[in-house]
Each structure stands twice: as C-alpha cells, then as structure tokens.
Design a protein around this motif. Structure first.
Motif, PDB file in Angstrom:
ATOM      1  N   LEU A  64      -2.203  33.149  29.044  1.00 50.62           N
ATOM      2  CA  LEU A  64      -1.675  33.647  30.312  1.00 50.62           C
ATOM      3  C   LEU A  64      -0.976  34.987  30.082  1.00 50.62           C
ATOM      4  O   LEU A  64      -0.203  35.141  29.139  1.00 50.62           O
ATOM      5  CB  LEU A  64      -0.700  32.638  30.916  1.00 50.62           C
ATOM      6  N   PHE A  65      -1.264  35.941  30.954  1.00 48.77           N
ATOM      7  CA  PHE A  65      -0.701  37.272  30.785  1.00 48.77           C
ATOM      8  C   PHE A  65       0.809  37.252  30.997  1.00 48.77           C
ATOM      9  O   PHE A  65       1.342  36.458  31.777  1.00 48.77           O
ATOM     10  CB  PHE A  65      -1.352  38.257  31.757  1.00 48.77           C
ATOM     11  N   VAL A  66       1.463  38.169  30.312  1.00 44.89           N
ATOM     12  CA  VAL A  66       2.914  38.280  30.358  1.00 44.89           C
ATOM     13  C   VAL A  66       3.269  39.564  31.102  1.00 44.89           C
ATOM     14  O   VAL A  66       2.772  40.637  30.766  1.00 44.89           O
ATOM     15  CB  VAL A  66       3.491  38.304  28.923  1.00 44.89           C
ATOM     16  N   ARG A  67       4.102  39.457  32.127  1.00 41.85           N
ATOM     17  CA  ARG A  67       4.531  40.621  32.908  1.00 41.85           C
ATOM     18  C   ARG A  67       5.547  41.437  32.095  1.00 41.85           C
ATOM     19  O   ARG A  67       6.420  40.889  31.438  1.00 41.85           O
ATOM     20  CB  ARG A  67       5.145  40.161  34.230  1.00 41.85           C
ATOM     21  N   GLN A  68       5.440  42.776  32.183  1.00 43.84           N
ATOM     22  CA  GLN A  68       6.258  43.643  31.333  1.00 43.84           C
ATOM     23  C   GLN A  68       7.411  44.267  32.110  1.00 43.84           C
ATOM     24  O   GLN A  68       7.254  44.693  33.260  1.00 43.84           O
ATOM     25  CB  GLN A  68       5.393  44.739  30.710  1.00 43.84           C
ATOM     26  N   TYR A  69       8.569  44.338  31.423  1.00 42.63           N
ATOM     27  CA  TYR A  69       9.796  44.907  31.968  1.00 42.63           C
ATOM     28  C   TYR A  69      10.395  45.872  30.960  1.00 42.63           C
ATOM     29  O   TYR A  69      10.209  45.729  29.747  1.00 42.63           O
ATOM     30  CB  TYR A  69      10.823  43.804  32.263  1.00 42.63           C
ATOM     31  N   LEU A  70      11.114  46.848  31.457  1.00 40.93           N
ATOM     32  CA  LEU A  70      11.909  47.747  30.624  1.00 40.93           C
ATOM     33  C   LEU A  70      13.346  47.687  31.114  1.00 40.93           C
ATOM     34  O   LEU A  70      13.621  47.980  32.280  1.00 40.93           O
ATOM     35  CB  LEU A  70      11.379  49.179  30.698  1.00 40.93           C
ATOM     36  N   TYR A 124       9.562  53.329  18.833  1.00 41.42           N
ATOM     37  CA  TYR A 124      10.669  54.147  18.335  1.00 41.42           C
ATOM     38  C   TYR A 124      11.754  54.359  19.385  1.00 41.42           C
ATOM     39  O   TYR A 124      12.916  54.587  19.038  1.00 41.42           O
ATOM     40  CB  TYR A 124      10.147  55.501  17.849  1.00 41.42           C
ATOM     41  N   MET A 125      11.411  54.251  20.665  1.00 40.85           N
ATOM     42  CA  MET A 125      12.424  54.446  21.709  1.00 40.85           C
ATOM     43  C   MET A 125      13.095  53.136  22.117  1.00 40.85           C
ATOM     44  O   MET A 125      13.943  53.128  23.006  1.00 40.85           O
ATOM     45  CB  MET A 125      11.809  55.113  22.943  1.00 40.85           C
ATOM     46  N   LEU A 126      12.736  52.039  21.438  1.00 40.93           N
ATOM     47  CA  LEU A 126      13.237  50.721  21.826  1.00 40.93           C
ATOM     48  C   LEU A 126      14.224  50.177  20.801  1.00 40.93           C
ATOM     49  O   LEU A 126      14.060  50.371  19.599  1.00 40.93           O
ATOM     50  CB  LEU A 126      12.078  49.738  21.988  1.00 40.93           C
ATOM     51  N   GLU A 127      15.240  49.470  21.291  1.00 44.48           N
ATOM     52  CA  GLU A 127      16.218  48.802  20.429  1.00 44.48           C
ATOM     53  C   GLU A 127      15.791  47.382  20.117  1.00 44.48           C
ATOM     54  O   GLU A 127      15.981  46.892  19.002  1.00 44.48           O
ATOM     55  CB  GLU A 127      17.587  48.783  21.127  1.00 44.48           C
ATOM     56  N   ARG A 128      15.235  46.708  21.114  1.00 49.38           N
ATOM     57  CA  ARG A 128      14.785  45.325  20.983  1.00 49.38           C
ATOM     58  C   ARG A 128      13.494  45.143  21.778  1.00 49.38           C
ATOM     59  O   ARG A 128      13.254  45.850  22.754  1.00 49.38           O
ATOM     60  CB  ARG A 128      15.809  44.337  21.578  1.00 49.38           C
ATOM     61  N   ILE A 129      12.722  44.148  21.368  1.00 53.76           N
ATOM     62  CA  ILE A 129      11.561  43.704  22.135  1.00 53.76           C
ATOM     63  C   ILE A 129      11.722  42.195  22.282  1.00 53.76           C
ATOM     64  O   ILE A 129      11.742  41.473  21.280  1.00 53.76           O
ATOM     65  CB  ILE A 129      10.244  44.048  21.414  1.00 53.76           C
ATOM     66  N   GLU A 130      11.849  41.715  23.514  1.00 51.58           N
ATOM     67  CA  GLU A 130      12.170  40.311  23.746  1.00 51.58           C
ATOM     68  C   GLU A 130      11.079  39.654  24.597  1.00 51.58           C
ATOM     69  O   GLU A 130      10.645  40.218  25.602  1.00 51.58           O
ATOM     70  CB  GLU A 130      13.529  40.182  24.438  1.00 51.58           C
ATOM     71  N   VAL A 131      10.654  38.470  24.163  1.00 54.31           N
ATOM     72  CA  VAL A 131       9.625  37.724  24.883  1.00 54.31           C
ATOM     73  C   VAL A 131      10.217  36.393  25.331  1.00 54.31           C
ATOM     74  O   VAL A 131      10.642  35.579  24.509  1.00 54.31           O
ATOM     75  CB  VAL A 131       8.389  37.470  24.003  1.00 54.31           C
ATOM     76  N   ILE A 169       7.669  36.751  30.419  1.00 47.08           N
ATOM     77  CA  ILE A 169       7.940  38.178  30.569  1.00 47.08           C
ATOM     78  C   ILE A 169       8.196  38.795  29.196  1.00 47.08           C
ATOM     79  O   ILE A 169       8.700  38.153  28.273  1.00 47.08           O
ATOM     80  CB  ILE A 169       9.138  38.461  31.501  1.00 47.08           C
ATOM     81  N   LEU A 170       7.808  40.055  29.087  1.00 48.99           N
ATOM     82  CA  LEU A 170       8.096  40.879  27.921  1.00 48.99           C
ATOM     83  C   LEU A 170       9.098  41.928  28.367  1.00 48.99           C
ATOM     84  O   LEU A 170       8.784  42.788  29.190  1.00 48.99           O
ATOM     85  CB  LEU A 170       6.813  41.531  27.406  1.00 48.99           C
ATOM     86  N   ASN A 171      10.323  41.842  27.851  1.00 52.41           N
ATOM     87  CA  ASN A 171      11.379  42.774  28.235  1.00 52.41           C
ATOM     88  C   ASN A 171      11.696  43.674  27.051  1.00 52.41           C
ATOM     89  O   ASN A 171      12.120  43.206  25.988  1.00 52.41           O
ATOM     90  CB  ASN A 171      12.638  42.030  28.673  1.00 52.41           C
ATOM     91  N   MET A 172      11.484  44.974  27.240  1.00 50.40           N
ATOM     92  CA  MET A 172      11.791  45.954  26.212  1.00 50.40           C
ATOM     93  C   MET A 172      13.132  46.602  26.525  1.00 50.40           C
ATOM     94  O   MET A 172      13.392  46.978  27.667  1.00 50.40           O
ATOM     95  CB  MET A 172      10.678  46.999  26.146  1.00 50.40           C
ATOM     96  N   VAL A 173      13.986  46.723  25.517  1.00 53.64           N
ATOM     97  CA  VAL A 173      15.337  47.247  25.698  1.00 53.64           C
ATOM     98  C   VAL A 173      15.420  48.625  25.060  1.00 53.64           C
ATOM     99  O   VAL A 173      15.157  48.787  23.858  1.00 53.64           O
ATOM    100  CB  VAL A 173      16.386  46.307  25.064  1.00 53.64           C
ATOM    101  N   SER A 174      15.775  49.618  25.868  1.00 58.02           N
ATOM    102  CA  SER A 174      15.841  50.999  25.395  1.00 58.02           C
ATOM    103  C   SER A 174      16.995  51.202  24.429  1.00 58.02           C
ATOM    104  O   SER A 174      18.024  50.523  24.498  1.00 58.02           O
ATOM    105  CB  SER A 174      16.009  51.957  26.574  1.00 58.02           C
ATOM    106  N   ARG A 175      16.828  52.153  23.538  1.00 56.18           N
ATOM    107  CA  ARG A 175      17.959  52.621  22.741  1.00 56.18           C
ATOM    108  C   ARG A 175      18.977  53.278  23.674  1.00 56.18           C
ATOM    109  O   ARG A 175      18.615  54.079  24.543  1.00 56.18           O
ATOM    110  CB  ARG A 175      17.496  53.640  21.703  1.00 56.18           C
ATOM    111  N   VAL A 192      11.019  45.685  36.395  1.00 54.27           N
ATOM    112  CA  VAL A 192       9.579  45.513  36.246  1.00 54.27           C
ATOM    113  C   VAL A 192       8.881  46.869  36.149  1.00 54.27           C
ATOM    114  O   VAL A 192       9.298  47.863  36.757  1.00 54.27           O
ATOM    115  CB  VAL A 192       9.016  44.677  37.410  1.00 54.27           C
ATOM    116  N   LEU A 193       7.796  46.901  35.365  1.00 60.40           N
ATOM    117  CA  LEU A 193       6.995  48.101  35.184  1.00 60.40           C
ATOM    118  C   LEU A 193       5.782  48.061  36.109  1.00 60.40           C
ATOM    119  O   LEU A 193       5.418  47.001  36.629  1.00 60.40           O
ATOM    120  CB  LEU A 193       6.550  48.195  33.728  1.00 60.40           C
ATOM    121  N   PRO A 194       5.109  49.207  36.330  1.00 54.35           N
ATOM    122  CA  PRO A 194       3.937  49.223  37.209  1.00 54.35           C
ATOM    123  C   PRO A 194       2.892  48.200  36.789  1.00 54.35           C
ATOM    124  O   PRO A 194       2.580  48.042  35.610  1.00 54.35           O
ATOM    125  CB  PRO A 194       3.407  50.647  37.058  1.00 54.35           C
ATOM    126  N   PHE A 195       2.362  47.475  37.770  1.00 55.84           N
ATOM    127  CA  PHE A 195       1.319  46.491  37.523  1.00 55.84           C
ATOM    128  C   PHE A 195       0.410  46.480  38.743  1.00 55.84           C
ATOM    129  O   PHE A 195       0.852  46.657  39.873  1.00 55.84           O
ATOM    130  CB  PHE A 195       1.902  45.094  37.292  1.00 55.84           C
TER     131      PHE A 195
END
Length: 831
Positions: free
Chosen positions: A230-236, A256-263, A280-286, A240-243
């Motif tokens: 099942l696909f995972v919706r992406q967030y920053l 390189y621009m991310l501090e963490r990648i959380e699933v 959901i896949l939530n990416m956390v910015s530096r 939510v990011l464009p889908f």
C-alpha cells in the motif's frame, strides 16, 4: 540558562518472578534485549554509577563553543550536567577526540578555562568556577547534591546517533516513541551518513516492512509502500506534499536537507486526513540551531559522481534570539544505463526568531532544480528476466532516445512553524507551507516486441505537470489533570488547497534494435492526448487526548474531513466535481514499565477519495482502511536501544473492481477488498563497546479478498498484491575501533534481503528473491593530529558485490534492472 542535559542512567527490569509472569510478547522483547547485551539485572547502585564514571568510551566531538562541546560530551557519556551559561559564554573548546572516562573527559574539555566539573553523590555533574589551586585532576570531585534538569530530545531536531527517543509524527505532540500506539521508524542523520544513502528510498533500505514502490530503480521519485503493497502518503514537516493520480508533478527531497525521515505505518487519517492505509512518510527539515556548527563536504565516486555540499547554522545575535541555517549542494552523476545522468542544485535557507522563552517562529524554505536523463529504462522480460535466443540484455542498455529523453524538475517551498505558549496550560502552534513543482518529463517507452525478440516498437511521450499545494495546520495543546489521569489534549484545524495542471502528448516513434541500437533518430511531432486541471480543497477538524495514569497511556483521537475536488477535461470541455466527507480515528493503549518495556494495542482507520463514477454516473465512495495492531517496544531509560515487535491485520475496502453486469464491461464498481497481515521486527542499538546494530525483519501476506471477474472472465480474487515479498530482512553492523593504531576508524557492513514476489496484478511475472551487500568505512583524521581536527574521510558502497538482477517490472515489456555497485569517497570538514 542551564545547559541541556544528557539522559539518566538506565533503570531496567530485575529478573524476578514478576518478570517471568509477563506476557509472552513482552518476554520476547526481553530476550532480544539480552541478545544485544543491554539488559541489566537491577538498577545501578552508587558504586555502579562510580564505575560507569570511571569506564572509558570513544569520543569524536569537533571544536566549537565550550557550552556546545560540554553538552555533546554529557550526552555521549550518558550523564547529567548543569551549568550557568555565563560560565561558558565566549569560551571555545578544541573538542574531544579519543578514549576517555567521564572524569578525564570533563577535565580535558575544561582544561585552561578556569572551570571545574563537580560530581554530586547522586551522580549528577555541575560546572563551577575553579579556584586557582584546584586546576588539577581533583576538579572532578564529590559535592553536595545539585538540582538539575533532564535532557529531552527535540522531536523536530537532531538525534545524537542512530536511536531516537521521541517523535511528533505519530501523535502531532512531543511524545516518547514508547507511548506511540503504532509502528514508527525514525531514520536519523547519523544513519543516512553512516550508510551513504543518496535518496530517501535508499535511506529506508533498512526499515522493517518498507519497500520502494518501483524497486528503487527510478531515482527521479521516492515512492514508498508499506503494510503489504500500500502506498504511503508523503509529508514534509507535518504538511502534506503534492499528490495526484493525474500528474507527474511530484517533488523529491535530497536527504542532505533532512534531519530525520520518519515512517508511521498503518491508517493515519485520524490526524492527517485523506491518506492511504499504508501510512505516512514524514520528512523533517534541518532547522537552525543555537550551537554554531559548519560543514563542507566534497564527495566523488564511480559513475563520474561528484558532490559539493554546505551546511552552516548558529546564532545571529549574542542573545541567541535570531538563529540561521543554510544548507545547499550541487551534485551530478551518470546512471547505470548508457547516456543517462542526473544533476541537482539545492539551496535551503531557514531562520528562527525567539523573542521570548514562550514564542518561536521558524521560516523554512528551499529551492531545487533537477536535470535528468533517466536511467529508468524499461526492457522486455525476454532478455532480462527470461531467456531470449538473442542473448541477455546488459543493464547498461538504453532503450530510449538519448537526444529526446529527459526530466526537468523545478521545485520550491516556503513556509513557517510558529509556536506560542499562552499561559501555564495552553499553547498554540501553526505550521504552513506552500510547495510548487514544475516538471517536463519526456520518454520513449516500448509497447511491442517483434517476433525476432530484438526489435522494440516505441512511442514518444511528453508529460507537462505543474502542481502546487498550500497546507495550514493550526493546533491548540493543553496538559491538565482529571483525578488520577494526566491528559495531553490537542485540538486542530487544517486546510489543504491543491492545484494540479497536467498535459500529455504522444506519437509513434522509430523502433530500436535492442541488441544493436542506433540512436539520434528523429522524433515526430506529438499529438495532444490529455489535458486536465484538478483542484482540491480539504478541511479537517481533529481532536486527540493522551491520558496517562501510572504506566498506562490511553490515546484516543477522531477527525472529521470534508474534501471537495473538481477535475476539468479541457480537451472534451467537461468537468467532474466530487465531494467527500469522512470521520476517522484511532484508539490505542500502551503500558510503559519502568524497565522500558511497553506493550501496546491500537485500532485505526483511514479514507482516500477515488476519482470516477460507476455505470449510473454515481461518484465512487472513498476507499476506507482499518487496522488492528498489537506489539511491544523496548527502550530502557538511559540506553541507546530501541526494539519494536508488532503484528497487524489491515483491510482496505471500496476498491475498484470490474462491473460484471451484462452491458457494463468498461465500468467499475466498488466491491473490491484487500487484506494484509504481517509481523514487523526492528532493532536499533548503540552498544557501549562502539558497536552499532540496525536489524529488521518483515513477514507480510496480502490477498485480494473480493474482486469481480473482468470481461474476459479473469478475476484477481485470491491473488496477492503486486510487489509484496512474503519475507524481507536486513542487518547493518558498524564498529568503531578504540585501539591506539585504529583510533578514529569505524567499519560497517550490511545485508538486505528482499524475497520473491509478483510484479503484476495477475501474478504472471515472478521476481526472484535477492540479497544485496553494503559497506561503509569512516575515519576521523583529527585522531591522527590536532591540526586535522574536524576532517573526516568516508568510503561507502551499495550493492558491494555488483549483483546483476531485475528488481521491478511494470509488464512484459518494461522490466528494470536494479542499481549496480555504487562507491562514494567523501572528505568533510566540520567546525
């Protein structure tokens, strides 16, 4: 102001009869802890605390402000330290490199600074001004008890090492991972750098139950699946990011621009609105940091790879009310396929304003430009996965037209994260971001293979996508008590507005001899085939309560969403409006033992709108997901260990399936259903001897439980979903050496196994299982001499044995080889 403090020493479960009466699932986690050597028989005594203070560990702390160096050392040593900021203000430290006990480490750091570090009977440390006669080894001595504050990891900030303790993804509040009633994995910066991951997909390679949707071959996008295909919706940063199902306007973010990648795996609509039940896949910015840190990174490797990266952060004023960060890179690389290459330029500035201890505003932005001739080249199964009398096609074969194929992407985002404490109870937060993506994607895929097995008929295509999305999430949070229960209440209102403009054109292109290709052929003018404009608005109102009593943690949340969308077909001058409403939620319960063992159970739901109508013109209802999950987590206080064991059953309803009513062959109905069941195991540990371990295993069974037969009488009922291996496993072990002649050297190796699976829905294309090896070697040049302090060498390799394999197929004519061996050598300077 007190320095941040390190976690206290572990307090673990004694081996008592009560422990033996724990549930079997809990005892399994205990056994895993024993296997890692992290379980102790009883809470440490004062004698044991003194012994720990005398034990030695390896440290690699770069030069910097004295307060920052002391803070990093205290975290690494696992001790508590308090200090007035006036004692460290304006003072610099050369850092700490080598093997030290706690006493010797503090002594080395404060040497010549006119300071001393004193340890109280409780084991806590305090920084004091030293009298002239006391600047010797006795600087670390016994003192009357001091009051200290406990170190607490920021869920939006960096993690020291590989093991996170807190996250805001699972609950939208700052919550210990032990209290989250779902499976959540946090990939830290330390792991990304240790393994040399170049994309988010690669960074997730050692995460239980998570798999790149297109086998990781398509490096243009990071598309992820979990919980049985099942696909995972992406967030920053929680937005939510464009889908869209209609477009190619999808962003990609450089690790390189991310501090963490959380699933967060499983249905999560109770907090985030319309999402896939996969999670959901939530990416956390530096983000900007108060401790000044700077980095330059030069990297090169095979396939003519090269990268120059910069990261710099620190305060802009003496009061540390204004902080900045700027992260950027330029990089390029050839692809495995002939003629393919990738180029990227990225800049990500951010600023934080902290006018008071109660208010914070962080501005986040980035601009990224990609120029790609894709290595994503589809080749027939005959000649790659299966026998072809003409021979085996090499993975370097470029099946397209290099003078025509490309993907140009321009993306940017601007937004902010605001937080303000109104009083002792209420605080408010608002996160906002506007993201824009503009893509021109051109290709020449094959659509027919001649009887000779070598001539591939092709079609030239072009997709122009312009997507944008505005997301605003406003939250109010309050801690309060009702009798024996302590609550953390969050109420939120979020709004999403998305616009997706997509144009598609195609035309027949000259065929190609796959075994003797001729390039630079003329591409005819394309014929417009599709022109759509989709707009979507979603408003959601949600509430969640986390109630705690003793070791019990009860999580209950619900959300109501209203979604409005309209798709305009500009070629046919038609519009299709739709409106969906849904209530979703989650119920969860955890019990957190003092030993760090936390069994849990949860029930969660999701919804996802579906485009189109049935035979009667009725819009389809949203797909709905529901999941039951039970598990146990183990993270002893003060240790760098996190074990997670979970079992789940997930059902997705209202899936489209052919309408088998006579006369309705080209229509669908919503009678489809899919079930997934599985077990996930994940272990992360940083052992005291300098060894790091990341291990994962996933067992997954997916099945299409309801489906109507097609017009040809074929039904998918009883078949698994595509790209769902029954077994997946991975193990990474890294060791940092402490011996004098190896001091500063760390060596790691990893293995990934992806079991056999089917590439297509009818389960006719079987992909065999594959085992891949990775490695990494890192060396701190500062250990060889102070003049090289801050310099680090790294050598990483993925697919170390250069295994040649097919890892994904779309159909019989489009199969894709996996990435070959990639080796990268890097030199970094940190100060």
């Amino acid at each position: 102001m007190a320095l941040p403090l390190a976690p206290t020493l572990p307090r673990l479960l004694p081996r008592t009869a009560a422990a033996r009466r724990l549930p079997p699932l809990v005892r399994i986690a205990l056994c895993a802890g024993l296997a890692l050597g992290t379980l102790t028989a009883a809470p440490p005594s004062r004698a044991q605390a003194r012994q720990q203070a005398q034990s030695q560990r390896d440290y690699d702390i770069p030069a910097g402000p004295l307060g920052s160096v002391l803070n990093q050392f205290a975290q690494g040593a696992g001790v508590e330290l308090s200090a007035a900021s006036a004692l460290t203000q304006g003072k610099h430290s050369p850092g700490l490199h080598g093997r030290y006990s706690v006493q010797d480490g503090f002594l080395q750091i404060v040497q010549g600074q006119g300071l001393q570090v004193l340890r109280g009977p409780s084991g806590a440390y305090s920084l004091r001004a030293a009298p002239p006669s006391s600047l010797n080894r006795a600087d670390v001595s016994t003192l009357a008890p001091v009051t200290v504050k406990a170190q607490r990891e920021n869920p939006y900030g960096p993690v020291s090492g590989l093991v996170a303790r807190r996250s805001a993804t699972a609950t939208k509040t700052d919550t210990p991972i032990l209290e989250a009633p779902q499976t959540i994995s946090v990939i830290t910066r330390g792991q990304v750098e240790m393994q040399g991951a170049q994309t988010v997909n690669q960074a997730l390679g050692y995460t239980s139950g998570v798999l790149p949707a297109f086998g990781g071959t398509d490096s243009r996008y990071d598309v992820v699946m979990a919980r049985g295909g099942l696909f995972v919706r992406q967030y920053l940063d929680g937005i939510v990011l464009p889908f869209s199902a209609y477009s190619v306007a999808v962003p990609q973010f450089d690790p390189y621009m991310l501090e963490r990648i959380e699933v967060l795996q499983g249905p999560s609509s109770g907090l985030f609105g319309q999402t896939s039940p996969g999670g959901i896949l939530n990416m956390v910015s530096r983000r900007p940091q108060a401790d000044p840190r700077h980095e330059l990174w030069l990297q090169g490797g095979n396939l003519d790879a090269g990268k120059l990266a910069l990261d710099s952060t620190g305060p802009l004023d003496a009061d540390e009310k204004l902080l900045y960060r700027i992260t950027g890179l330029v990089k390029s690389s050839d692809g495995v396929a002939d003629h393919s290459n990738e180029k990227r330029t990225l800049i990500a500035p951010s600023f934080t304003w902290r006018p008071s201890a109660d208010t914070s505003l962080t501005l986040l932005s980035h601009y990224q430009r990609d120029r790609v001739i894709p290595q994503y080249q589809g080749l027939p199964a005959s000649g790659t996965l299966r026998y072809n009398p003409n021979g085996t096609l090499p993975r370097t074969r470029f099946a397209g037209e290099p003078s025509y194929e490309r993907m140009d992407r321009e993306q940017y985002a601007v937004g902010y994260a605001f937080e303000h404490r109104l009083d002792d109870i209420w605080s408010v937060r608002q996160n906002l971001r506007y993201t824009s993506v503009d893509i021109d994607a051109r290709g020449t895929p094959g659509y027919a293979l001649a009887a000779d097995g070598r001539s591939l008929s092709r079609v030239a295509t072009q997709g122009l996508g312009k997507g944008s999305i505005l997301g605003i999430d406003t939250q109010a949070q309050a801690p309060f008590a009702t009798g024996a229960l302590n609550h953390t209440l969050i109420m939120g209102l979020d709004y999403v507005k998305q616009r997706d403009d997509y144009r598609f054109a195609s035309a027949p292109a000259p065929s190609i001899d796959l075994y003797d290709p001729v390039y630079n052929v003329a591409i005819p003018d394309l014929i417009p085939r599709l022109s759509t404009l989709q707009t979507m608005r979603q408003t959601g109102l949600y509430m969640q309560d986390q109630a705690r009593a003793g070791g019990w943690v009860f999580t209950a949340g619900g959300r109501f969403d209203r979604s409005e969308a309209e798709t305009t077909d500009r070629m046919n001058q038609t519009g299709t409006p739709r409106r969906d409403e849904a209530f979703t939620g989650r119920l969860g319960v955890n019990y957190v033992f003092d030993t760090g063992i936390a069994p849990y159970a949860s029930y969660s739901t999701s919804f996802e709108p579906v485009g189109g109508t049935d035979y009667a013109g009725k819009p389809f209802e949203p797909m709905k997901g529901k999941q039951v999950e039970v598990g146990v987590k183990y993270q002893p206080e003060g240790s760098e260990t996190l074990l997670t064991l979970s079992a789940f059953q997930l059902t997705q309803e209202n899936m489209l399936t052919p309408d088998n009513t006579p006369g309705r062959a080209s229509f669908n109905t919503q009678a489809g259903e899919v079930k997934s069941r599985g077990i996930n195991i994940e272990a992360r540990a940083e052992l005291r001897d300098g060894t790091d371990i990341i291990g994962a295993y996933a067992y997954t069974r997916s099945e299409i439980t309801k489906a109507n037969p097609s017009a040809a009488g074929l039904s998918l009922e009883g078949l698994p979903l595509p790209r769902v291996p029954r077994h997946m496993a991975s193990l990474w072990i890294n060791h940092e050496f402490g011996a004098a002649f190896l001091n500063g050297l760390s060596v790691g190796a990893g293995v990934r196994y992806i079991g056999a699976n089917y590439a297509d829905s009818p389960a006719t294309i079987r992909l065999p299982g594959n085992t891949l090896w990775d490695a990494g070697v890192h060396y701190d040049l500062g250990r060889a001499g102070t003049q090289l302090s801050g310099y680090k060498l790294s050598l990483t390799a993925s697919n170390l044995t250069d295994r040649n394999y097919v890892n994904y197929c779309l159909n019989e004519l489009q199969c894709f080889y996996g990435q070959g061996r990639t080796v990268l050598l890097g030199l970094r300077k940190q100060w």
